[in-house]
Write a protein that holds these residues in place. Sequence first.
Motif, PDB file in Angstrom:
ATOM      1  N   ALA A 203      -4.635   6.310  -2.662  1.00  0.00           N
ATOM      2  CA  ALA A 203      -3.609   6.133  -3.864  1.00  0.00           C
ATOM      3  C   ALA A 203      -2.541   6.698  -4.647  1.00  0.00           C
ATOM      4  O   ALA A 203      -1.406   5.515  -4.434  1.00  0.00           O
ATOM      5  CB  ALA A 203      -4.348   6.284  -5.363  1.00  0.00           C
ATOM      6  N   ALA A 204      -2.033   7.717  -4.855  1.00  0.00           N
ATOM      7  CA  ALA A 204      -0.904   8.664  -4.975  1.00  0.00           C
ATOM      8  C   ALA A 204       0.482   8.370  -3.845  1.00  0.00           C
ATOM      9  O   ALA A 204       1.517   7.766  -4.246  1.00  0.00           O
ATOM     10  CB  ALA A 204      -0.997   9.918  -5.275  1.00  0.00           C
ATOM     11  N   LYS A 205      -0.270   8.084  -2.678  1.00  0.00           N
ATOM     12  CA  LYS A 205       1.030   7.831  -1.419  1.00  0.00           C
ATOM     13  C   LYS A 205       1.128   6.264  -1.224  1.00  0.00           C
ATOM     14  O   LYS A 205       2.710   6.356  -1.190  1.00  0.00           O
ATOM     15  CB  LYS A 205       0.270   8.956   0.195  1.00  0.00           C
ATOM     16  N   GLU A 206       0.312   5.606  -1.216  1.00  0.00           N
ATOM     17  CA  GLU A 206       0.726   4.136  -1.462  1.00  0.00           C
ATOM     18  C   GLU A 206       1.467   3.994  -2.372  1.00  0.00           C
ATOM     19  O   GLU A 206       2.161   2.860  -2.086  1.00  0.00           O
ATOM     20  CB  GLU A 206      -0.600   3.551  -1.594  1.00  0.00           C
ATOM     21  N   ALA A 207       1.301   4.605  -3.150  1.00  0.00           N
ATOM     22  CA  ALA A 207       2.429   3.487  -4.250  1.00  0.00           C
ATOM     23  C   ALA A 207       3.166   3.900  -4.295  1.00  0.00           C
ATOM     24  O   ALA A 207       4.275   3.565  -4.798  1.00  0.00           O
ATOM     25  CB  ALA A 207       1.738   4.550  -5.994  1.00  0.00           C
ATOM     26  N   THR A 208       3.611   5.592  -4.238  1.00  0.00           N
ATOM     27  CA  THR A 208       5.250   5.587  -3.457  1.00  0.00           C
ATOM     28  C   THR A 208       5.598   5.088  -2.440  1.00  0.00           C
ATOM     29  O   THR A 208       6.713   4.965  -2.116  1.00  0.00           O
ATOM     30  CB  THR A 208       4.385   7.487  -2.952  1.00  0.00           C
ATOM     31  N   ARG A 209       4.815   5.177  -1.277  1.00  0.00           N
ATOM     32  CA  ARG A 209       5.489   4.141  -0.282  1.00  0.00           C
ATOM     33  C   ARG A 209       5.571   2.730  -0.845  1.00  0.00           C
ATOM     34  O   ARG A 209       7.570   2.294  -0.843  1.00  0.00           O
ATOM     35  CB  ARG A 209       4.373   3.231   0.853  1.00  0.00           C
ATOM     36  N   GLN A 210       5.090   1.651  -1.994  1.00  0.00           N
ATOM     37  CA  GLN A 210       5.471   0.442  -2.219  1.00  0.00           C
ATOM     38  C   GLN A 210       6.165   0.848  -3.901  1.00  0.00           C
ATOM     39  O   GLN A 210       7.372  -0.201  -3.589  1.00  0.00           O
ATOM     40  CB  GLN A 210       4.170   0.238  -3.157  1.00  0.00           C
ATOM     41  N   ILE A 211       7.037   1.773  -4.665  1.00  0.00           N
ATOM     42  CA  ILE A 211       8.245   2.271  -5.195  1.00  0.00           C
ATOM     43  C   ILE A 211       9.140   2.746  -4.792  1.00  0.00           C
ATOM     44  O   ILE A 211      10.255   2.108  -4.907  1.00  0.00           O
ATOM     45  CB  ILE A 211       7.280   3.252  -6.195  1.00  0.00           C
ATOM     46  N   TYR A 212       8.959   2.849  -3.537  1.00  0.00           N
ATOM     47  CA  TYR A 212       9.906   3.838  -3.611  1.00  0.00           C
ATOM     48  C   TYR A 212      10.665   3.517  -1.507  1.00  0.00           C
ATOM     49  O   TYR A 212      11.846   3.843  -1.130  1.00  0.00           O
ATOM     50  CB  TYR A 212      10.314   6.154  -2.859  1.00  0.00           C
ATOM     51  N   GLN A 213       9.539   3.110  -0.561  1.00  0.00           N
ATOM     52  CA  GLN A 213       9.609   3.126   0.689  1.00  0.00           C
ATOM     53  C   GLN A 213       9.947   3.786   1.229  1.00  0.00           C
ATOM     54  O   GLN A 213      10.474   4.011   2.356  1.00  0.00           O
ATOM     55  CB  GLN A 213      11.144   1.876   0.460  1.00  0.00           C
ATOM     56  N   VAL A 214       9.552   5.001   0.965  1.00  0.00           N
ATOM     57  CA  VAL A 214       9.426   6.161   2.092  1.00  0.00           C
ATOM     58  C   VAL A 214       8.089   6.909   1.934  1.00  0.00           C
ATOM     59  O   VAL A 214       7.061   6.260   1.128  1.00  0.00           O
ATOM     60  CB  VAL A 214      10.341   7.262   1.475  1.00  0.00           C
ATOM     61  N   GLU A 215       7.301   7.776   2.828  1.00  0.00           N
ATOM     62  CA  GLU A 215       6.501   8.369   3.018  1.00  0.00           C
ATOM     63  C   GLU A 215       7.236   9.604   1.611  1.00  0.00           C
ATOM     64  O   GLU A 215       7.971  10.097   1.857  1.00  0.00           O
ATOM     65  CB  GLU A 215       6.427   9.278   4.327  1.00  0.00           C
ATOM     66  N   PRO A 216       6.333   9.813   1.334  1.00  0.00           N
ATOM     67  CA  PRO A 216       6.502  10.975   0.173  1.00  0.00           C
ATOM     68  C   PRO A 216       5.918  12.826   0.592  1.00  0.00           C
ATOM     69  O   PRO A 216       5.265  11.843   1.885  1.00  0.00           O
ATOM     70  CB  PRO A 216       5.082  10.948  -1.204  1.00  0.00           C
ATOM     71  N   ASP A 217       6.758  13.435   0.307  1.00  0.00           N
ATOM     72  CA  ASP A 217       6.841  14.340   0.850  1.00  0.00           C
ATOM     73  C   ASP A 217       6.091  15.547  -0.010  1.00  0.00           C
ATOM     74  O   ASP A 217       5.552  15.352  -1.353  1.00  0.00           O
ATOM     75  CB  ASP A 217       7.756  15.400   0.290  1.00  0.00           C
ATOM     76  N   MET A 218       5.110  15.366   0.964  1.00  0.00           N
ATOM     77  CA  MET A 218       3.821  16.025   0.818  1.00  0.00           C
ATOM     78  C   MET A 218       4.043  18.170   0.669  1.00  0.00           C
ATOM     79  O   MET A 218       4.195  18.409   1.449  1.00  0.00           O
ATOM     80  CB  MET A 218       2.538  15.569   1.680  1.00  0.00           C
ATOM     81  N   THR A 219       3.716  18.360  -0.879  1.00  0.00           N
ATOM     82  CA  THR A 219       4.590  19.589  -1.169  1.00  0.00           C
ATOM     83  C   THR A 219       2.858  20.571  -1.587  1.00  0.00           C
ATOM     84  O   THR A 219       2.193  20.230  -2.893  1.00  0.00           O
ATOM     85  CB  THR A 219       5.557  20.008  -1.673  1.00  0.00           C
ATOM     86  N   ARG A 220       3.412  21.548  -1.190  1.00  0.00           N
ATOM     87  CA  ARG A 220       2.410  22.811  -1.929  1.00  0.00           C
ATOM     88  C   ARG A 220       3.709  22.997  -3.275  1.00  0.00           C
ATOM     89  O   ARG A 220       4.585  24.206  -2.569  1.00  0.00           O
ATOM     90  CB  ARG A 220       1.842  23.730  -1.631  1.00  0.00           C
TER      91      ARG A 220
ATOM     92  N   THR B  38       1.821   1.788 -10.918  1.00  0.00           N
ATOM     93  CA  THR B  38       1.389   1.451  -9.362  1.00  0.00           C
ATOM     94  C   THR B  38      -0.233   2.311  -8.947  1.00  0.00           C
ATOM     95  O   THR B  38      -1.207   1.531  -8.124  1.00  0.00           O
ATOM     96  CB  THR B  38       2.375   0.615  -8.034  1.00  0.00           C
ATOM     97  N   TYR B  39      -0.060   3.538  -9.327  1.00  0.00           N
ATOM     98  CA  TYR B  39      -0.551   4.622  -8.624  1.00  0.00           C
ATOM     99  C   TYR B  39      -2.472   3.719  -9.662  1.00  0.00           C
ATOM    100  O   TYR B  39      -3.335   3.650  -8.888  1.00  0.00           O
ATOM    101  CB  TYR B  39      -0.123   5.403  -8.897  1.00  0.00           C
ATOM    102  N   LEU B  40      -2.205   3.438 -10.536  1.00  0.00           N
ATOM    103  CA  LEU B  40      -3.543   3.087 -11.084  1.00  0.00           C
ATOM    104  C   LEU B  40      -4.197   1.652 -10.589  1.00  0.00           C
ATOM    105  O   LEU B  40      -6.027   2.089 -10.396  1.00  0.00           O
ATOM    106  CB  LEU B  40      -3.104   3.130 -12.570  1.00  0.00           C
ATOM    107  N   TYR B  41      -3.210   0.679  -9.887  1.00  0.00           N
ATOM    108  CA  TYR B  41      -3.872  -0.236  -9.204  1.00  0.00           C
ATOM    109  C   TYR B  41      -4.553   0.107  -7.477  1.00  0.00           C
ATOM    110  O   TYR B  41      -5.629  -0.379  -7.274  1.00  0.00           O
ATOM    111  CB  TYR B  41      -2.316  -1.373  -9.204  1.00  0.00           C
ATOM    112  N   GLU B  42      -3.522   0.944  -7.121  1.00  0.00           N
ATOM    113  CA  GLU B  42      -4.542   1.441  -5.476  1.00  0.00           C
ATOM    114  C   GLU B  42      -5.267   2.638  -6.098  1.00  0.00           C
ATOM    115  O   GLU B  42      -6.352   2.313  -4.553  1.00  0.00           O
ATOM    116  CB  GLU B  42      -2.965   2.297  -5.149  1.00  0.00           C
ATOM    117  N   LEU B  43      -5.866   3.194  -7.268  1.00  0.00           N
ATOM    118  CA  LEU B  43      -6.801   3.233  -7.271  1.00  0.00           C
ATOM    119  C   LEU B  43      -7.809   3.132  -7.465  1.00  0.00           C
ATOM    120  O   LEU B  43      -9.329   3.309  -7.154  1.00  0.00           O
ATOM    121  CB  LEU B  43      -6.326   4.196  -8.816  1.00  0.00           C
ATOM    122  N   ALA B  44      -8.028   2.202  -8.175  1.00  0.00           N
ATOM    123  CA  ALA B  44      -8.988   0.442  -8.533  1.00  0.00           C
ATOM    124  C   ALA B  44      -9.655   0.719  -6.633  1.00  0.00           C
ATOM    125  O   ALA B  44     -10.540  -0.246  -7.086  1.00  0.00           O
ATOM    126  CB  ALA B  44      -8.256  -0.209  -9.254  1.00  0.00           C
ATOM    127  N   ASP B  45      -8.513   0.020  -5.573  1.00  0.00           N
ATOM    128  CA  ASP B  45      -8.676  -0.735  -4.340  1.00  0.00           C
ATOM    129  C   ASP B  45      -8.794   0.753  -4.030  1.00  0.00           C
ATOM    130  O   ASP B  45      -9.696  -0.185  -2.787  1.00  0.00           O
ATOM    131  CB  ASP B  45      -7.127  -0.793  -4.005  1.00  0.00           C
TER     132      ASP B  45
END
Lengths: 477, 477
Positions: free
Chosen positions: B398-415, B467-474
Amino acid sequence: MPAPADFGQFIDDHADEFIKRLASAVAIQSVSSDPSRRDDVVKMAHWLEAQLQSYGVTTVLRDLGTHVEDGHELPLPPALLGSIGSDPSKKTVLIYGHFDVQPANKSDGWSTEPFELTEEQDGRLVGRGSTDDKGPILGWLNTLQYHFETKKELPVNIKFCFEGMEESGSIGLDALVIKEGQPGGWFEGVDCVCISDNYWLNTRTPVITYGLRGVSYYKIDITGPARDLHSGVFGGTIHEPMTDLVLLMSKLVDVKGKILVPGVYDMVTSADADEREIYERLDSSIAEIEEAAGGKIALSDSKVDVLMGRMRNPSLSLHGIEGAFYGGGAKTVIPAKVGGKFSLRLVPPMTPENITPLVTKYLEEEFAKLGSKNTLNVEFLHGGRPWVADMNHWNYEAAKEATRQIYQVEPDMTREGGSIPITLTFADTLGCSVVLLPMGRGDDGAHSTNEKLDKSNFLQGSKLLGTYLYELADVKK
Amino acid sequence: MPAPADFGQFIDDHADEFIKRLASAVAIQSVSSDPSRRDDVVKMAHWLEAQLQSYGVTTVLRDLGTHVEDGHELPLPPALLGSIGSDPSKKTVLIYGHFDVQPANKSDGWSTEPFELTEEQDGRLVGRGSTDDKGPILGWLNTLQYHFETKKELPVNIKFCFEGMEESGSIGLDALVIKEGQPGGWFEGVDCVCISDNYWLNTRTPVITYGLRGVSYYKIDITGPARDLHSGVFGGTIHEPMTDLVLLMSKLVDVKGKILVPGVYDMVTSADADEREIYERLDSSIAEIEEAAGGKIALSDSKVDVLMGRMRNPSLSLHGIEGAFYGGGAKTVIPAKVGGKFSLRLVPPMTPENITPLVTKYLEEEFAKLGSKNTLNVEFLHGGRPWVADMNHWNYEAAKEATRQIYQVEPDMTREGGSIPITLTFADTLGCSVVLLPMGRGDDGAHSTNEKLDKSNFLQGSKLLGTYLYELADVKK
Ligand SMILES: [Zn+2]
Ligand SMILES: [Zn+2]
Ligand SMILES: [Zn+2]
Ligand SMILES: [Zn+2]
């Protein structure tokens, strides 16, 4: 020529008066490191000048200018010069002492008021400056009083040099000694020097000191990041200055105290059997040294090796790190700039000048071997040369004979591990023998709480200093 | 289900209002570490409670009791719990944030008043708490406002957990989370957790964080003498605690950051090509890491190795020494007791519990090898376990999809290299997925002077959280 027959009795008879005078001196809080006490240091100079004058000593107060302390310019306390006697047929001895003291507050752990001399049941005279260095100075005054009141001529000419900044680096004194050592200066014609400002090795056996170690103090700065970093964020990503510093410091000295800087031991002769014998004879023991340190941590089971470790061998101590985390608790910092502090104690022919290139080269080579991207800078902070005198010089023979007469024992001939820089200034500038003839015991606690001078050391020490003048007059140059 | 079409526009249209609200929040000096600001932390709790209530959130302030600070007992600021929606057909997300801030004084080097939010020409919103963590909290408020004003139902049920002691150790929060996680507690029925309280790697690419390193902090005490000694008198005669300590600390980590404690690397798998690929893809560079550190001191020329050094490998940092000389100048002290501080950053399966025996055993063995007469004591000061989540959990999708929608990029997955202890508390106590979804950039300077949040990050970040909340619902559970 021994001292007059009534000299010893005079000292004993005036014990109460002398102790009262010591109390007056202790009461003046001449703490040179405390700007708010600077007036008391000056007051002490005037007090001492009046004492000298009352016994016929010609005196002068020499202005030493000013110095900067905590950003404020402060006038230095004057040095007090004195002169009594000018008989060209007599030897001339220069006597040095300092009338300033270390700070002291009752709250530091004193059992009595530090600036009220307190005579304890066991004979301890407790008070700041009692043994360092007001007691010894007053030993000379006691001798002057004897000669003045009994109308006896002194056996030697005496020059006095008393300063009020010894506990704060003797600022201004080197220049004064150099100036007064010139032809026409106050110290012209001095044949030998006597300083009473150190201590016996123990509580039993009198000491004459003929050597001091020098010191060479360094700071190893390692810099890398521009600012302190968080170890969570940067741990594992960058060269950490602390890592490099600890690795470098670990290469300076081993666990047994052996200095690892190449070339250092090449400069030091090893002791032959005769020299070891000197240390074997000293009235000391591992147990006493460990008791003084407060732990069973002597580097060797051999008394000779431990005493030589203090007196005639170099050593290297790691003091600490500036810039690293030093508080309590747990701070997860990667310090950006750390400065490791260490110093070497030097023995002849080591000097700061010949040791520093060895230290710097070694550290730079070892740092290069590490392969760190951080930056190293080795800084020499300060130094002082070592000093060893001829312990068979007539100046020493006079001190030894005086000791035998007063204490009925052969003195321990010692070298000290620390430095008394003014010793070197006198030796070098006046080109004559300097003897260190202590009054107090090894447990006097100079610079510590409950500093004391034993009444017997005060009285016997006064006799010792007076008798030394007679032996000096007598001994063959 | 994407967010409603007008959601983004609503955020943009209300930008000035949202910034004004952020300014109101920043103006409340809720510095949790300053007892004299404790009332402001409480005031901030009430301010935030009123905001939540105005959008229909049910709230409660939970008293957390008292704590002792500098010897004074102080009431803890209350935790603020909120709840909106209870539709059993919807997922329930727990949102965490903290409304306390780090201290800030203009004199520390701020170019503007730290508690007056200042909008700079370049869009930076400068002020204490702007990015840590008031901006992200207000991102959630902005989303609530949209739903309230446009009378739209939220796509998920939301529980809020906001605290006022995060910058001071989250005192009292663990117990609260454990209590409220019980059946019947406030957090019952939570399906996943979202925390927006960290940062992008850089200034360009959004980040989702799925791991944190743990920490295990130690003190190595070496004792020998009963008191500090003078290096002139004791140098060369006794085992010096600093010598032993530096030798021991030098055996912990090498110049390249490799941990020398045996067994540590046995616990860590090495990264295979797939895993290295993750770090290869991250939008970061050696140059950026070195710029952040302020020096060209990266441990490797490989971006992957340096990023893994921060994120997925353990590290060991030497922080400093308690009890040694740390001031300026040159003090010739042999410190009697020194305590070396260091810590390890941990990655799974390392824990303070399984690492401490290795560390202690190694140090004790190495100390025994030294052959010193001093005494060693290794003390574990504090620790926290590492955390790594499943980055393919639906919460992350959900967080990744929200990021794609807002920023039009794949998020960096970090630790992250550091720890956020509350993350672990939520993960362990509630037994569900926790995602860290940051709003701010890597150069925001949380905890530093001139802390800022870029206006675009505030607005886009608000859209991201909504947006994350909506993706989470989905997203499919
Ligand atoms: Zn002295
Ligand atoms: Zn002194
Ligand atoms: Zn935060
Ligand atoms: Zn923070």
